[in-house]
Design an enzyme around this catalytic site. Structure first.
Site, mmCIF file in Angstrom:
data_model
loop_
_atom_site.group_PDB
_atom_site.id
_atom_site.type_symbol
_atom_site.label_atom_id
_atom_site.label_comp_id
_atom_site.label_asym_id
_atom_site.label_seq_id
_atom_site.Cartn_x
_atom_site.Cartn_y
_atom_site.Cartn_z
ATOM 1 N N ASP A 145 -44.399 15.058 45.728
ATOM 2 C CA ASP A 145 -43.145 15.395 46.410
ATOM 3 C C ASP A 145 -42.143 16.044 45.455
ATOM 4 O O ASP A 145 -42.182 15.819 44.243
ATOM 5 C CB ASP A 145 -42.555 14.113 47.030
ATOM 6 C CG ASP A 145 -41.506 14.407 48.088
ATOM 7 O OD1 ASP A 145 -41.453 15.555 48.582
ATOM 8 O OD2 ASP A 145 -40.737 13.488 48.427
ATOM 9 N N GLY A 146 -41.247 16.844 46.022
ATOM 10 C CA GLY A 146 -40.127 17.403 45.259
ATOM 11 C C GLY A 146 -40.248 18.879 44.917
ATOM 12 O O GLY A 146 -39.415 19.421 44.189
ATOM 13 N N ASN A 147 -41.257 19.556 45.470
ATOM 14 C CA ASN A 147 -41.434 20.989 45.182
ATOM 15 C C ASN A 147 -40.225 21.809 45.624
ATOM 16 O O ASN A 147 -39.766 22.691 44.895
ATOM 17 C CB ASN A 147 -42.658 21.550 45.931
ATOM 18 C CG ASN A 147 -43.952 20.933 45.479
ATOM 19 O OD1 ASN A 147 -43.986 20.183 44.513
ATOM 20 N ND2 ASN A 147 -45.030 21.238 46.187
ATOM 21 N N LEU B 154 -65.587 13.094 39.402
ATOM 22 C CA LEU B 154 -64.401 12.700 40.167
ATOM 23 C C LEU B 154 -64.505 13.128 41.637
ATOM 24 O O LEU B 154 -64.902 14.252 41.931
ATOM 25 C CB LEU B 154 -63.163 13.379 39.545
ATOM 26 C CG LEU B 154 -61.836 13.223 40.299
ATOM 27 C CD1 LEU B 154 -61.190 11.878 40.008
ATOM 28 C CD2 LEU B 154 -60.865 14.345 39.946
ATOM 29 N N ARG C 269 -38.279 27.773 48.415
ATOM 30 C CA ARG C 269 -39.109 26.562 48.405
ATOM 31 C C ARG C 269 -40.575 26.851 48.055
ATOM 32 O O ARG C 269 -41.229 26.073 47.369
ATOM 33 C CB ARG C 269 -39.039 25.854 49.765
ATOM 34 C CG ARG C 269 -37.661 25.291 50.106
ATOM 35 C CD ARG C 269 -37.667 24.649 51.493
ATOM 36 N NE ARG C 269 -38.673 23.620 51.582
ATOM 37 C CZ ARG C 269 -38.511 22.347 51.178
ATOM 38 N NH1 ARG C 269 -37.364 21.970 50.679
ATOM 39 N NH2 ARG C 269 -39.489 21.486 51.286
ATOM 40 N N ILE D 7 -43.389 5.699 51.907
ATOM 41 C CA ILE D 7 -44.775 6.167 51.900
ATOM 42 C C ILE D 7 -45.034 7.288 52.905
ATOM 43 O O ILE D 7 -46.117 7.868 52.907
ATOM 44 C CB ILE D 7 -45.819 5.035 51.986
ATOM 45 C CG1 ILE D 7 -45.694 4.233 53.260
ATOM 46 C CG2 ILE D 7 -45.727 4.117 50.795
ATOM 47 C CD1 ILE D 7 -46.853 3.244 53.435
ATOM 48 N N HIS E 103 -43.830 25.268 45.675
ATOM 49 C CA HIS E 103 -45.202 24.928 46.066
ATOM 50 C C HIS E 103 -46.215 25.620 45.143
ATOM 51 O O HIS E 103 -47.222 25.025 44.768
ATOM 52 C CB HIS E 103 -45.457 25.305 47.523
ATOM 53 C CG HIS E 103 -44.577 24.561 48.501
ATOM 54 N ND1 HIS E 103 -44.342 23.212 48.389
ATOM 55 C CD2 HIS E 103 -43.864 24.980 49.580
ATOM 56 C CE1 HIS E 103 -43.533 22.834 49.372
ATOM 57 N NE2 HIS E 103 -43.237 23.882 50.109
HETATM 58 C C1 IPE Z 1 -44.616 13.607 52.225
HETATM 59 O O1 IPE Z 1 -43.538 14.356 51.739
HETATM 60 C C2 IPE Z 1 -45.774 14.493 52.477
HETATM 61 C C3 IPE Z 1 -46.316 15.188 51.320
HETATM 62 C C4 IPE Z 1 -45.955 15.064 50.085
HETATM 63 C C5 IPE Z 1 -47.385 16.070 51.610
HETATM 64 P P1 IPE Z 1 -42.324 14.793 52.669
HETATM 65 O O2 IPE Z 1 -41.364 15.488 51.791
HETATM 66 O O3 IPE Z 1 -42.820 15.519 53.837
HETATM 67 O O4 IPE Z 1 -41.772 13.371 53.152
HETATM 68 P P2 IPE Z 1 -40.333 12.926 53.668
HETATM 69 O O5 IPE Z 1 -39.997 13.801 54.820
HETATM 70 O O6 IPE Z 1 -39.379 13.098 52.531
HETATM 71 O O7 IPE Z 1 -40.503 11.486 54.008
HETATM 72 C C1 IPE Z 2 -43.882 18.259 48.652
HETATM 73 O O1 IPE Z 2 -42.676 18.861 48.322
HETATM 74 C C2 IPE Z 2 -44.895 19.218 49.224
HETATM 75 C C3 IPE Z 2 -45.059 19.140 50.693
HETATM 76 C C4 IPE Z 2 -44.563 18.228 51.466
HETATM 77 C C5 IPE Z 2 -45.858 20.177 51.308
HETATM 78 P P1 IPE Z 2 -41.548 19.096 49.406
HETATM 79 O O2 IPE Z 2 -41.810 20.398 50.057
HETATM 80 O O3 IPE Z 2 -41.447 17.934 50.311
HETATM 81 O O4 IPE Z 2 -40.241 19.212 48.493
HETATM 82 P P2 IPE Z 2 -38.842 18.490 48.731
HETATM 83 O O5 IPE Z 2 -39.138 17.045 48.944
HETATM 84 O O6 IPE Z 2 -38.228 19.135 49.923
HETATM 85 O O7 IPE Z 2 -38.091 18.730 47.472
HETATM 86 MG MG MG Z 3 -40.427 16.198 50.219
#
Ligand code: IPE
Ligand code: IPE
Ligand code: MG
Length: 238
Positions: free
Chosen positions: A13-15, A124, A26, A188, A30
């Site tokens: 998460d956090g991309n 793996l 965004r 989660i 990714h």
């Molecule tokens: C969860 O991340 C799904 C993935 C990392 C693929 P999200 O960014 O979609 O989750 P929420 O919306 O913050 O809970």
């Molecule tokens: C996780 O990063 C990747 C995916 C859910 C596809 P996000 O796209 O959720 O990035 P944030 O959380 O918005 O920073």
């Molecule tokens: Mg996210």
């Protein structure tokens, strides 16, 4: 090295926020996230982890703006096509879990090809959760169990945790002992609801595009310092 988890699951998460912080789109985040995937797969192989599950796209993520969804699909297909030869060379077995029917046809084909090509590998096991949701998986398992009962193949009394687990998308894969989520969110988000019942959770502020081997090692050390009691007392497990 003697107390490593067999299976690590990661919510990458956090991309988006990482990209935004540098004034970028965004999708830029990714693309950089793919570099982290490569590094972490390498590190997990090197450390001797047997199963690595990466949450790449949730069922809920389909509701993001169309341009982001399309961009992500292109990225998945291109990355798989580009990385499969190397993964195969490194004896990595690729598996996908999720509602793959929702994917466009060319993506479905790319995933099926990658799965077949690496199916006999013994290193793996890399599980990619794509168009995945834990509730979806639980409902699918319930439907398949109900169908077996209806067909007379399974007695209601025979349904137990093992039978249930065999009807999940992760059939044959041990439960993750460690679940890591990057970017500071402590939830989660519909990931592996059944399988994470007794996992150790590790949350880090580090965003996925910056997550590297040293961060993974930090998580492993933290995991190894914990006492896993499974409901028993400390005296019992010592
Ligand atoms: C969860 O991340 C799904 C993935 C990392 C693929 P999200 O960014 O979609 O989750 P929420 O919306 O913050 O809970
Ligand atoms: C996780 O990063 C990747 C995916 C859910 C596809 P996000 O796209 O959720 O990035 P944030 O959380 O918005 O920073
Ligand atoms: Mg996210």
């Amino acid at each position: 090295m003697t107390r490593l988890p067999k299976h690590i699951a990661i919510i990458m998460d956090g991309n988006g926020r990482w990209a935004k912080d540098q004034g970028q789109d965004r999708l830029f985040g990714h693309y950089h996230g793919v570099v982290s995937v490569r590094k972490i797969v390498e590190a997990a192989t090197e450390i001797g982890i047997q199963y690595l599950t990466l949450y790449a796209f949730s069922t809920e993520n389909w509701d993001r703006p169309e341009a982001e969804v399309t961009g992500l699909m292109t990225l998945f297909v291109d990355t798989i096509a580009k990385e499969v030869p190397d993964l195969h060379k490194n004896n990595i077995k690729l598996q996908f879990i999720g509602n793959l029917n929702m994917l466009p046809d060319h993506a479905k084909k790319a995933l099926a090809d990658a799965t077949t090509q690496t199916a006999q590998n013994t290193g793996l096991t890399l599980v990619i959760a794509l168009s995945y949701s834990g509730r979806w998986e639980l409902i699918e398992a319930t439907k398949s169990i109900a169908q077996k009962v209806k067909n007379g193949e399974l007695a209601v009394e025979a349904i137990n945790e093992e039978v249930f687990a065999e009807n999940l998308a992760t059939k044959g894969i041990p439960d993750p002992e460690l679940m890591i989520r990057t970017s500071g969110e402590c939830r989660i988000s519909n990931f592996l609801l059944f399988q994470l019942a007794y996992a150790e959770f590790y949350f880090t502020e580090t965003r996925w595009p910056e997550f590297r081997k040293e961060h993974l090692v930090e998580a492993l050390l933290q995991y190894q310092s914990r006492e896993r009691r499974f409901g028993k007392t400390s005296a019992q497990v010592q």
